[in-house]
Design a protein around this motif. Structure first.
Motif, PDB file in Angstrom:
ATOM      1  N   THR A   1       0.823  -1.214   0.000  1.00  0.00           N
ATOM      2  CA  THR A   1       0.000   0.000   0.000  1.00  0.00           C
ATOM      3  C   THR A   1       0.859   1.268   0.000  1.00  0.00           C
ATOM      4  O   THR A   1       0.353   2.349  -0.275  1.00  0.00           O
ATOM      5  N   ALA A   2       2.162   1.101   0.274  1.00  0.00           N
ATOM      6  CA  ALA A   2       3.065   2.265   0.207  1.00  0.00           C
ATOM      7  C   ALA A   2       3.652   2.419  -1.191  1.00  0.00           C
ATOM      8  O   ALA A   2       4.534   3.246  -1.407  1.00  0.00           O
ATOM      9  N   GLY A   3       3.191   1.580  -2.127  1.00  0.00           N
ATOM     10  CA  GLY A   3       3.644   1.729  -3.515  1.00  0.00           C
ATOM     11  C   GLY A   3       4.807   0.830  -3.888  1.00  0.00           C
ATOM     12  O   GLY A   3       5.445   1.025  -4.914  1.00  0.00           O
ATOM     13  N   GLU A   4       5.107  -0.162  -3.054  1.00  0.00           N
ATOM     14  CA  GLU A   4       6.135  -1.171  -3.415  1.00  0.00           C
ATOM     15  C   GLU A   4       5.402  -2.471  -3.693  1.00  0.00           C
ATOM     16  O   GLU A   4       5.207  -3.298  -2.790  1.00  0.00           O
ATOM     17  N   PRO A   5       4.934  -2.663  -4.922  1.00  0.00           N
ATOM     18  CA  PRO A   5       4.037  -3.794  -5.181  1.00  0.00           C
ATOM     19  C   PRO A   5       4.692  -5.156  -4.961  1.00  0.00           C
ATOM     20  O   PRO A   5       5.836  -5.362  -5.318  1.00  0.00           O
TER      21      PRO A   5
END
Ligand code: NAP
Length: 303
Positions: free
Chosen positions: A212-216
């Protein structure tokens, strides 16, 4: 606020995942159970596709942690249709609904997708389940992978944790054999890595935080406690911890289960380790805490 739906929230792992999520203020938890759903838990029959679709459409979770499963190999062997309905078909319903709504799905799987002949298994090792449970979970994995939506699969070894009843965990139930002083035959063949549900729940929360912090995160991941033991060795460790005699325990090397079990499915966990997500709970301290947190176990020990 990240909205996280947890299936199997009334089960051994799901309860720990819900507790860990609820300890963080930035998650809103949609806990879903079935026959044991009580107040605060949504009752959702995952084998009814329309219920799954409607639930996800209404609640719009950002993340779905799919813990619900038929996880008992002997039961799966005896009733393969029911195992498939939950482990594969319900996974398809969730995968489709998640794809439509844009939620990220984390499918909980098992080391039993491997045949146990060539450990350790990494995230890219070929699967080859030896029993129907492992096969049904592999079918679930394939459904998740084929969706091509960047979903993730987390494979786990044998679990222990706070239980409502001892049979909930294939590790915790061993306590009966420790306490029954008649001669007990205990499996000393299959090599396992008993892993704490609280330890796994921490790892799952870290995975969600990264996602959810953008590190898929996508594809296969493994998580396991370090150290391998047979059930006999687990009992020796529990006996030592509790100051109980283990002389009545007799190690056996011929399996007595009805469904075939793999010999050694030890997992190597490089992908999560590279993200600094690692097991922090050793068996001795983890099992001590799990026993203390399980009234059913404490009641037996006080007898
Ligand atoms: P569990 O304790 O047996 O819990 C199963 C969960 O599935 C319960 O919450 C149950 O809800 C739910 N469920 C059953 N039928 C359902 C239905 N028709 N609709 C919706 N929910 C339904 O399982 P677990 O041990 O926590 O396992 C969690 C995951 O870890 C599974 O994916 C399993 O394959 C994997 N895993 C487990 C182990 C292990 O040693 N246990 C090892 C490796 C991997 P109710 O109880 O409310 O009916």
């Amino acid at each position: 606020m990240v909205k996280v739906m947890v299936t199997g929230a009334t089960g051994l792992l799901g309860r720990a995942v819900v507790a860990e999520l609820e300890a963080h203020a930035d998650f809103e938890v949609l806990a879903c159970g079935y026959s044991r759903a009580v107040q605060g838990i949504y009752r959702l029959d995952l084998t009814h596709c329309s219920q799954v679709t409607a639930f996800i459409k209404t609640h719009q979770p950002d993340v779905i942690v799919h813990c619900a499963a038929e996880r008992r190999p002997d039961v799966s062997e005896q009733n393969p249709a029911a195992a498939l309905a939950l482990n594969a078909d319900a996974t398809r319903s969730l995968t489709q609904a998640a794809s439509q709504s844009g939620a990220w799905l984390l499918y909980i799987s098992t080391d039993y997708v491997f045949d146990g002949t060539t450990p350790p298994y990494n995230e890219h090792s070929a699967t080859n389940p030896v029993n129907f449970y492992g096969d049904s979970k592999r079918q679930g994995e394939m459904i998740v992978t084929e969706a091509k939506q960047g979903f993730a699969i987390l494979r786990l070894p044998i679990l222990y944790g706070a239980v409502e009843t001892l049979p909930e965990s294939a590790v915790m139930i061993l306590l009966h054999q420790l306490l029954d002083k008649n001669e007990q035959l205990v499996d000393d063949r299959a090599v396992r890595s008993p892993t704490s549900t609280a330890d796994i729940a921490c790892a799952i929360v870290q995975m969600i935080q990264l996602q959810t912090a953008g590190e898929p995160l996508s594809g296969h991941y493994h998580f396991s406690a370090s150290g391998s033991m047979s059930k006999y060795q687990m009992l020796l460790a529990m006996g030592d911890l509790l100051g109980l005699s283990t002389e009545h325990l007799k190690p056996v090397t011929s399996p007595t289960d009805s469904a075939k079990r793999p010999h050694d499915c030890s997992l190597s966990c490089e992908r999560l380790a590279s993200l600094s997500i690692q097991s922090n709970v050793m068996f001795n301290s983890g099992i001590e805490k799990a026993l203390q947190q399980s009234p059913a176990a404490m009641a037996l020990l006080k007898k």
